[in-house]
Scaffold this motif. Structure first.
Motif, PDB file in Angstrom:
ATOM      1  N   ALA A   1      80.532   1.195   1.525  1.00 14.42           N
ATOM      2  CA  ALA A   1      80.436   1.998   0.302  1.00 14.42           C
ATOM      3  C   ALA A   1      81.596   2.983   0.202  1.00 14.42           C
ATOM      4  N   LYS A   2      81.972   3.572   1.327  1.00  9.41           N
ATOM      5  CA  LYS A   2      83.085   4.519   1.310  1.00  9.41           C
ATOM      6  C   LYS A   2      84.423   3.823   1.087  1.00  9.41           C
ATOM      7  N   GLU A   3      84.505   2.549   1.500  1.00 11.11           N
ATOM      8  CA  GLU A   3      85.700   1.754   1.169  1.00 11.11           C
ATOM      9  C   GLU A   3      85.818   1.572  -0.352  1.00 11.11           C
ATOM     10  N   VAL A   4      84.680   1.333  -0.994  1.00  9.74           N
ATOM     11  CA  VAL A   4      84.672   1.166  -2.456  1.00  9.74           C
ATOM     12  C   VAL A   4      85.091   2.474  -3.130  1.00  9.74           C
ATOM     13  N   VAL A   5      84.586   3.583  -2.631  1.00  6.46           N
ATOM     14  CA  VAL A   5      84.972   4.881  -3.181  1.00  6.46           C
ATOM     15  C   VAL A   5      86.481   5.081  -3.074  1.00  6.46           C
ATOM     16  N   ALA A   6      87.043   4.781  -1.900  1.00  3.19           N
ATOM     17  CA  ALA A   6      88.487   4.943  -1.691  1.00  3.19           C
ATOM     18  C   ALA A   6      89.291   4.024  -2.600  1.00  3.19           C
ATOM     19  N   LEU A   7      88.753   2.821  -2.882  1.00  7.65           N
ATOM     20  CA  LEU A   7      89.432   1.877  -3.773  1.00  7.65           C
ATOM     21  C   LEU A   7      89.480   2.381  -5.207  1.00  7.65           C
ATOM     22  N   LEU A   8      88.380   3.018  -5.647  1.00  4.21           N
ATOM     23  CA  LEU A   8      88.258   3.405  -7.056  1.00  4.21           C
ATOM     24  C   LEU A   8      88.777   4.801  -7.368  1.00  4.21           C
ATOM     25  N   ARG A   9      88.756   5.691  -6.372  1.00  2.13           N
ATOM     26  CA  ARG A   9      89.069   7.092  -6.640  1.00  2.13           C
ATOM     27  C   ARG A   9      90.449   7.321  -7.258  1.00  2.13           C
ATOM     28  N   PRO A  10      91.499   6.548  -6.912  1.00  3.71           N
ATOM     29  CA  PRO A  10      92.785   6.781  -7.574  1.00  3.71           C
ATOM     30  C   PRO A  10      92.771   6.470  -9.071  1.00  3.71           C
ATOM     31  N   HIS A  11      91.744   5.749  -9.529  1.00  2.00           N
ATOM     32  CA  HIS A  11      91.709   5.283 -10.917  1.00  2.00           C
ATOM     33  C   HIS A  11      90.718   6.047 -11.788  1.00  2.00           C
TER      34      HIS A  11
ATOM     35  N   THR B   1      87.033   9.114 -11.790  1.00  2.00           N
ATOM     36  CA  THR B   1      86.139  10.017 -11.067  1.00  2.00           C
ATOM     37  C   THR B   1      84.949   9.217 -10.547  1.00  2.00           C
ATOM     38  N   VAL B   2      84.704   9.333  -9.257  1.00  3.17           N
ATOM     39  CA  VAL B   2      83.648   8.575  -8.582  1.00  3.17           C
ATOM     40  C   VAL B   2      82.732   9.548  -7.854  1.00  3.17           C
ATOM     41  N   PHE B   3      81.431   9.229  -7.832  1.00  7.70           N
ATOM     42  CA  PHE B   3      80.473  10.067  -7.119  1.00  7.70           C
ATOM     43  C   PHE B   3      79.764   9.215  -6.079  1.00  7.70           C
ATOM     44  N   TYR B   4      79.786   9.671  -4.843  1.00 10.98           N
ATOM     45  CA  TYR B   4      79.117   8.965  -3.744  1.00 10.98           C
ATOM     46  C   TYR B   4      77.777   9.626  -3.480  1.00 10.98           C
ATOM     47  N   ASP B   5      76.709   8.823  -3.395  1.00 13.97           N
ATOM     48  CA  ASP B   5      75.372   9.375  -3.193  1.00 13.97           C
ATOM     49  C   ASP B   5      74.594   8.442  -2.283  1.00 13.97           C
ATOM     50  N   GLU B   6      74.103   8.989  -1.173  1.00 19.29           N
ATOM     51  CA  GLU B   6      73.324   8.174  -0.239  1.00 19.29           C
ATOM     52  C   GLU B   6      71.908   8.712  -0.049  1.00 19.29           C
ATOM     53  N   SER B   7      71.524   9.723  -0.828  1.00 26.00           N
ATOM     54  CA  SER B   7      70.240  10.402  -0.606  1.00 26.00           C
ATOM     55  C   SER B   7      69.158   9.893  -1.557  1.00 26.00           C
ATOM     56  N   GLY B   8      68.008   9.517  -0.985  1.00 22.68           N
ATOM     57  CA  GLY B   8      66.851   9.135  -1.790  1.00 22.68           C
ATOM     58  C   GLY B   8      66.815   7.659  -2.103  1.00 22.68           C
ATOM     59  N   ALA B   9      65.708   7.258  -2.730  1.00 19.10           N
ATOM     60  CA  ALA B   9      65.539   5.866  -3.131  1.00 19.10           C
ATOM     61  C   ALA B   9      66.619   5.488  -4.146  1.00 19.10           C
ATOM     62  N   ILE B  10      66.981   4.227  -4.172  1.00 24.00           N
ATOM     63  CA  ILE B  10      68.072   3.797  -5.041  1.00 24.00           C
ATOM     64  C   ILE B  10      67.739   4.033  -6.512  1.00 24.00           C
ATOM     65  N   GLY B  11      66.448   3.872  -6.864  1.00 17.98           N
ATOM     66  CA  GLY B  11      66.041   4.128  -8.245  1.00 17.98           C
ATOM     67  C   GLY B  11      66.242   5.573  -8.642  1.00 17.98           C
ATOM     68  N   ARG B  12      65.935   6.492  -7.725  1.00 17.18           N
ATOM     69  CA  ARG B  12      66.142   7.932  -8.002  1.00 17.18           C
ATOM     70  C   ARG B  12      67.622   8.234  -8.160  1.00 17.18           C
ATOM     71  N   ARG B  13      68.439   7.570  -7.361  1.00 23.23           N
ATOM     72  CA  ARG B  13      69.890   7.801  -7.475  1.00 23.23           C
ATOM     73  C   ARG B  13      70.411   7.305  -8.817  1.00 23.23           C
ATOM     74  N   TYR B  14      69.915   6.169  -9.265  1.00 18.66           N
ATOM     75  CA  TYR B  14      70.287   5.683 -10.590  1.00 18.66           C
ATOM     76  C   TYR B  14      69.901   6.707 -11.665  1.00 18.66           C
ATOM     77  N   ARG B  15      68.691   7.236 -11.558  1.00 19.73           N
ATOM     78  CA  ARG B  15      68.197   8.186 -12.577  1.00 19.73           C
ATOM     79  C   ARG B  15      69.068   9.444 -12.620  1.00 19.73           C
ATOM     80  N   ARG B  16      69.476   9.927 -11.457  1.00 17.57           N
ATOM     81  CA  ARG B  16      70.313  11.127 -11.430  1.00 17.57           C
ATOM     82  C   ARG B  16      71.632  10.878 -12.152  1.00 17.57           C
ATOM     83  N   GLN B  17      72.201   9.697 -11.958  1.00 15.05           N
ATOM     84  CA  GLN B  17      73.463   9.385 -12.623  1.00 15.05           C
ATOM     85  C   GLN B  17      73.264   9.120 -14.109  1.00 15.05           C
ATOM     86  N   ASP B  18      72.137   8.507 -14.481  1.00 18.55           N
ATOM     87  CA  ASP B  18      71.841   8.312 -15.899  1.00 18.55           C
ATOM     88  C   ASP B  18      71.790   9.655 -16.623  1.00 18.55           C
TER      89      ASP B  18
END
Length: 453
Positions: free
Chosen positions: A371-381, A383-400
């Protein structure tokens, strides 16, 4: 007139702005400074995206516009010449009942009697003129010779630098000078969240032309500005063009349009587009004694150019973007139970964060590393936010809720554990439809270039 549901919607938007870090009241821990706002981590990104896009389409994508950045402190002679010192004021009225300070045009009339819009009181003071400019002193002295003003608009610095910019840019008419910057007006009654503030930012263009081109260019810039709002996610159906009637236009204007938006608190102005004739340059030429004429090499004529001015409010447009994006729908939670989903449907080019990246499990080193490799790939292009806390559905909701258009989940298929053919692919989720697709990590930059365009 706003309906109760509109008022409730606005309350939810204001609450979201504070809760998620878009906008805070200035000096809040000291009780707040009325009419001043601070933009938090998400708000400043949204604001910057708007300004960058305006600059791109107004300056970088054109051959006939250059930029400048004028000072905020303004010489009083500039504002005397422009008419601001004498005429930049509003009639002010006090309500003796509730002690409110009001502009005269804020009063309501019932049965032919003027009343306070707050308490309905009829005990009102006589109108008196109230100057909207902030005055300050420059240097150690505090006498009349040290007076300066915080600029009430960004336009005047463009006009007084017209000759310098004309000479260094070597442009021919028609051409424009663009500026984004702070302006200050001592509003009697700041209101409607960030809509009317004492400190605000403008995106302003002065487009200089020959006299016979003025009305045609007024129409041209009206259409260009409507396209701009559509391209940042505000539909034409929510925009309205008001032709300002003769009696309400500035005396020097031959034509003015207001572009208005349907805010939850009512239809209000986002931008004014005015054909200001040669008034401003002529006033500064007369007051300074310096020639601000344009010499036409082809016709060998000298004349003071006319100007068309599209002037947009940054803060008002940011508020319109948030109001337009605010949405609620129904979506299943992790157990399949339907719940209300709050989201901001920002156009991808305006969204503060473009993509959220999530390892399926935070305690799996391989998933986290990938996941951090993906962040490093995208960050030059983007704004990216990395989030590993909580259930994946909750993480989706926070970003929505903050308007992130895309979410990437790095899972066990990414590691090739279930199917070697899926190694180095991940799930790409769309915010609005919630649909997911499997894409290769190496294809991500190209995919986002296309979808963020």
């Amino acid at each position: 007139m706003s309906t109760p549901s509109d008022a409730q919607r606005m309350e939810k938007i204001v609450s979201l702005c504070k809760r998620r870090g878009f906008v805070f009241q200035s000096s809040e821990i000291y009780g707040g400074l009325n009419g001043a706002w601070d933009y938090g981590p998400l708000g400043v990104e949204l604001k910057r995206n708007l300004k960058n896009y305006w600059w791109q389409v107004t300056v970088h994508d054109r051959d006939d516009v250059v930029g400048m950045d004028g000072s905020i402190l303004t010489h009083p002679a500039v504002l005397r010449a422009s008419g601001h010192v004498e005429g930049f004021s509003d009639p002010m009225i006090d309500c003796r009942t509730c002690k409110a300070h009001l502009r005269a045009d804020q009063l309501v009339e019932k049965k032919g009697v003027k009343q306070c819009p707050n308490c309905g009181g009829k005990d009102l003071t006589a109108p008196r003129q109230f100057n909207l400019m902030f005055e300050t002193n420059v240097g150690a002295a505090t006498d009349e010779s040290s007076i300066a003003y915080l600029r009430p608009e960004t336009a005047q610095s463009i006009f007084v630098q017209f000759k310098n910019i004309l000479e260094v840019s070597r442009k021919k008419l028609p051409f424009g000078i663009a500026q984004i910057g702070k302006a200050f007006r001592n509003e009697i009654n700041p209101r409607n969240f960030t809509f009317r503030s004492r400190e605000f930012e403008q995106m302003e263009l002065e487009y200089f032309c020959r006299p016979e081109q003025g009305m045609e260019l007024l129409e041209y810039w009206k259409e260009e500005r409507l396209k701009f709002y559509e391209n940042i996610g505000i539909p034409r159906s929510k925009l309205h063009v008001l032709t300002v009637p003769d009696e309400e236009r500035a005396f020097y204007s031959k034509g003015t349009y207001d572009i208005e938006y349907d805010f939850p608190f009512g239809r209000q102005e986002l931008e004014g587009i005015a054909y200001r004739t040669d008034y401003d340059l002529s006033q500064h030429q007369k007051a300074s004694g310096k020639s601000l004429e344009y010499f036409d090499e082809e016709t060998k004529q000298r004349f003071v150019p006319h100007v068309v001015e599209p002037s947009a409010g940054v803060d008002r447009t940011v508020l319109a973007l948030i109001c337009q994006a605010y949405s609620e729908d129904q979506a299943p939670d992790e157990k399949g139970k339907m719940e209300t989903r709050l989201l901001l449907r920002f156009h991808p080019r305006m969204a503060p964060i473009k993509c959220g990246v999530f390892p399926l499990l935070k305690n799996n080193p391989q998933l986290v590393a990938k996941a951090k490799e993906v962040v490093a790939l995208l960050r030059p292009h983007m704004t990216v936010f990395y989030d590993e806390s909580g259930a994946i559905g909750r993480r989706y909701r926070r970003q929505d809720e903050i308007g992130t258009p895309f979410g990437i989940t790095v899972d066990f298929e990414t590691l090739g554990e279930k199917d070697p053919a899926l190694r180095d692919t991940m799930t790409l989720r769309d915010r609005d439809s919630m649909k997911q697709e499997r894409v290769a990590i190496k294809d991500l930059p190209a995919i986002f270039r296309e979808r963020l365009a």
